[in-house]
Design a protein around this motif. Structure first.
Motif, mmCIF file in Angstrom:
data_model
loop_
_atom_site.group_PDB
_atom_site.id
_atom_site.type_symbol
_atom_site.label_atom_id
_atom_site.label_comp_id
_atom_site.label_asym_id
_atom_site.label_seq_id
_atom_site.Cartn_x
_atom_site.Cartn_y
_atom_site.Cartn_z
ATOM 1 N N ARG A 146 15.068 -56.735 -51.884
ATOM 2 C CA ARG A 146 15.562 -57.633 -52.581
ATOM 3 C C ARG A 146 14.915 -58.347 -53.788
ATOM 4 O O ARG A 146 13.817 -58.954 -53.420
ATOM 5 C CB ARG A 146 15.962 -58.606 -51.750
ATOM 6 N N ARG A 202 20.694 -59.811 -63.131
ATOM 7 C CA ARG A 202 21.212 -59.731 -61.708
ATOM 8 C C ARG A 202 22.289 -60.824 -62.737
ATOM 9 O O ARG A 202 23.334 -60.334 -62.197
ATOM 10 C CB ARG A 202 20.420 -60.815 -60.557
ATOM 11 N N GLN A 203 21.779 -61.726 -63.269
ATOM 12 C CA GLN A 203 23.289 -62.443 -63.783
ATOM 13 C C GLN A 203 24.413 -61.168 -64.830
ATOM 14 O O GLN A 203 25.614 -61.464 -64.738
ATOM 15 C CB GLN A 203 22.605 -63.182 -65.212
ATOM 16 N N GLU A 236 26.674 -59.634 -62.808
ATOM 17 C CA GLU A 236 27.641 -59.985 -61.616
ATOM 18 C C GLU A 236 28.436 -60.623 -63.247
ATOM 19 O O GLU A 236 29.936 -60.360 -62.690
ATOM 20 C CB GLU A 236 26.937 -61.809 -62.087
ATOM 21 N N GLN A 277 32.264 -58.255 -62.975
ATOM 22 C CA GLN A 277 33.729 -59.265 -62.718
ATOM 23 C C GLN A 277 34.108 -59.275 -64.071
ATOM 24 O O GLN A 277 35.240 -59.491 -63.801
ATOM 25 C CB GLN A 277 32.974 -60.646 -61.771
ATOM 26 N N GLU A 303 27.789 -58.532 -53.146
ATOM 27 C CA GLU A 303 27.669 -59.725 -53.382
ATOM 28 C C GLU A 303 27.376 -59.728 -55.049
ATOM 29 O O GLU A 303 28.206 -61.100 -55.268
ATOM 30 C CB GLU A 303 26.176 -59.807 -53.059
ATOM 31 N N LEU A 304 27.308 -59.276 -55.937
ATOM 32 C CA LEU A 304 27.510 -59.116 -57.377
ATOM 33 C C LEU A 304 28.869 -59.254 -57.630
ATOM 34 O O LEU A 304 28.982 -60.168 -58.940
ATOM 35 C CB LEU A 304 26.627 -58.055 -58.013
ATOM 36 N N THR A 355 29.638 -63.188 -56.675
ATOM 37 C CA THR A 355 29.227 -63.941 -57.083
ATOM 38 C C THR A 355 29.539 -65.051 -58.193
ATOM 39 O O THR A 355 29.859 -64.766 -58.968
ATOM 40 C CB THR A 355 27.735 -63.880 -56.881
ATOM 41 N N PRO A 356 30.196 -66.620 -57.591
ATOM 42 C CA PRO A 356 30.836 -67.659 -59.384
ATOM 43 C C PRO A 356 30.356 -67.294 -59.499
ATOM 44 O O PRO A 356 29.190 -67.480 -59.706
ATOM 45 C CB PRO A 356 31.225 -68.692 -58.190
ATOM 46 N N LEU A 357 31.131 -67.336 -61.277
ATOM 47 C CA LEU A 357 29.904 -68.046 -62.297
ATOM 48 C C LEU A 357 30.175 -68.709 -62.786
ATOM 49 O O LEU A 357 31.763 -69.698 -62.281
ATOM 50 C CB LEU A 357 30.624 -66.423 -62.758
#
Length: 628
Positions: A472, A484-485, A488, A492, A554-555, A558-560
């Protein structure tokens, strides 16, 4: 479920089977005296017949090579089938219903009868298509073959045919031979149309060149059809759909004509298309086969192992792929299956990207043979492919390449070759052999312990390690956080990747191993799949290694941090701009390093080029900041 066949039934099948009729299907026999027949041996090359069959005793013997046996062993050797399969085939041939021990069951007479009807329909269709190739209406098909270097003799040898342009040419032929519509629907050779119960069937293959797809015993079980006319709105190649006879994951085109040489030469060559198989065989590579619309997988490996007698004593499998990105990806998929073989696996890639058919046209038969002879071990191809992903001019790139390539070297089964390729890898990377050996050794231990062994530390000035691959990522690492961002956002809101953004994302470098794997899966899936978000994410999940599938989920959920559509667009654009700016900063640093290492007096043009590229990168960086 089938159990052991009762011994008395095996004896009954052996007794009732006319061995001459069985052998006649494979060997041309001539009378050699009362009760004896002779022909050329199918198990070794000979000019004078020495293979003798005596139906009265139900046996055969070759006086040249010493092979002998009964009808069951003959089928086993010729079809490379198991004893069980050979007995069942002969029982079906004579209409004998077998009994099994422990309450097991085999195919019923009804099932055997249905299968035989399907085989009969395919045989008639095969003959029909072949005859149609000689008609005036098939001129376009003959032109296609001529244009690829295949004459009439080649077409006849491979059974190539032609499906007329009408809607019911084959349908009329098979109805006229007594087949019902219910039977024909099961063949896969017909499509259905019309409302509800009023559906009518019509020819699936129309106005196309036809290749018969046969099983290892030589029975036609399906067809492959190539588009010839521009008005045909169908796909370029159209195969028989899955039926009780035709399972594409278990079929290799050309296996019926290649099997003998595969077994004799202990070599299997896997090409990509029907015309490639034809070109290889005509050029002298008579061990070539092709998959039928699917990747070379587990079931194909079973066939290959049976033919090669894949018992660790030799044999080789050679994969040929186009030199483009798709071909390289296919080769690496084949490498994933490599461990299922004990035969050596190789890859042969033509540098210009020409397939065997094109190569034969451009440069002749010898070039096709040379392509196969130029094969390289599949693991060497995989190592070099992994190195090409990284910038070996930088310390970070070399360390990343070592981490990716060392598990590949660790997989090499030959204990003599593994140290040799460890030294090769050290040379390709320009790193100390001791350091590379530590990584390879650690990779071997991780594989043996299920991935629990520690990753060695490098003596080079590498960035901080996150431990074993796919651990991780550290949330405190700003680079990992940025990556990561970005993932995401992409998972999404893939719509933000329109135009040049997708190109920039594709070539982006992710330093965190887990995120790099997700990035690779997104590129492999392709942006075209993003129209359906559910399917998009699921396909990416299937592309990543199994331990990372929860991370993808998970990615993706994940709420933006945005409360309106406009804010979401701004956030996504900002994150991607920051990602791309980070990439530019990395590239600039690498080029500055190259510039510092250059002797300006000795290489003035190279220095000027690097200065220009640095200026262009700075312009791109400023532009991104303005967009964000």
């Amino acid at each position: 479920m089938a159990g052991l066949i009762k011994r008395e039934d095996i004896d009954e099948v052996r007794q009732r089977t006319d061995i001459k009729e069985v052998v006649d299907g494979y060997v041309t026999l001539k009378s050699a005296g009362l009760g004896s027949f002779k022909g050329l041996c199918p198990f070794h090359d000979e000019r004078s017949p020495s293979f003798t069959v005596r139906p009265q005793v139900g046996r055969y013997h070759c006086f040249g090579c010493g092979e002998d046996g009964d009808a069951i062993s003959f089928i086993q050797k010729m079809d490379h089938s198991s004893f069980h399969e050979a007995v069942e085939k002969l029982a079906a041939r004579i209409g004998y219903e077998l009994r099994y021990e422990d309450g097991g069951t085999g195919p019923s007479r009804e099932e055997v009868g249905k299968r035989q009807r399907l085989l009969d329909a395919h045989k008639i269709a095969d003959e029909f298509f072949r005859a149609q190739l000689l008609t005036p209406g098939a001129a376009e098909g003959r032109n296609f073959l001529d244009g690829r270097g295949f004459d009439r003799a080649a077409a006849e040898h491979f059974g190539v045919g032609y499906a007329p342009q009408g809607w019911d040419s084959l349908l009329k032929q098979l109805r006229g031979r007594g087949f019902t519509d219910a039977e024909l629907k099961l063949t896969g050779m017909f499509s259905a149309g019309g409302p509800g119960n009023q559906q009518r069937i019509y020819d699936r293959f129309r106005g196309r060149l036809i290749w018969p797809i046969r099983d290892i015993a030589g029975d036609t079980i399906g067809f492959g059809a190539r588009k010839l006319y521009e008005e045909d709105q169908g796909p370029k190649y159209l195969n028989t759909p899955e039926t009780t006879l035709y399972k594409k994951s278990q079929v290799l085109y050309g296996i019926d004509i290649a099997k003998r040489n595969i077994a004799k030469d202990r070599q299997l060559v896997v090409v990509e298309g029907y015309t490639d198989v034809m070109a290889c065989h005509l050029a002298g590579v008579t061990t070539a086969v092709a998959t039928c619309g699917t990747a070379f997988g587990t079931e194909h490996i079973k066939i290959a192992r049976r033919l090669l007698s894949d018992d660790g004593t030799g044999g080789e499998v050679v994969f040929t792929f186009d030199g483009d990105a798709a071909g390289q990806k296919a080769a690496l998929r084949a490498f994933e299956e490599d461990q299922r073989f004990t035969a050596q696996t190789y890859v042969a890639v033509e540098p210009t990207g020409a397939d065997p058919c094109d190569l034969r046209q451009l440069k002749g038969d010898a070039a096709v043979r040379e392509l196969i002879q130029s094969r390289k071990p599949l693991f060497e191809f995989a190592i070099r492919a992994s190195l090409r992903k990284h910038n070996l001019d930088t310390v970070e790139g070399r360390v990343a390449a070592l981490r990716e390539a060392s598990p590949v070297v660790a997989q090499i089964r030959d204990s003599g070759l593994r140290p040799a390729y460890t030294r090769e890898l050290a040379g390709w990377l320009g790193m100390p052999i001791e350091e590379v050996s530590r990584y390879v050794g650690a990779a071997a231990k991780r594989a043996a312990s299920g991935g629990q062994a520690e990753q060695p530390t490098t003596t080079a000035a590498a960035p901080p390690s996150n431990g074993p691959a796919f651990h991780r990522p550290d949330p405190r690492d700003p680079v990992a956080g940025m990556e990561r961002q970005a993932l995401e956002v992409v998972l999404q809101e893939p719509a933000v990747l329109g135009g040049v953004a997708w190109e920039r994302f594709e070539v982006s470098h992710f330093a965190t191993p887990a995120y790099a794997a997700v990035h690779a899966a997104i590129r492999a899936t392709g942006l075209a799949q993003a129209a359906d978000p559910v399917a998009w994410v699921e396909q990416i999940r299937q592309e990543v290694p199994e331990p990372l599938r929860p991370l993808v989920s998970e990615l993706a959920v994940t709420p933006l941090p945005a409360s309106t559509p406009e804010a979401m667009q701004r956030y996504c654009r900002d994150i991607l701009a920051r990602l791309f700016e980070l990439q530019i900063t990395r590239i600039k640093a690498d080029k500055m390093g190259q510039l510092q290492r250059l002797d300006a007096a000795a290489y003035p043009e190279e220095v000027q080029r690097l200065h220009r590229e640095l200026m262009e990168l700075e312009i791109q960086r400023r532009s991104l900041r303005m967009e964000a």
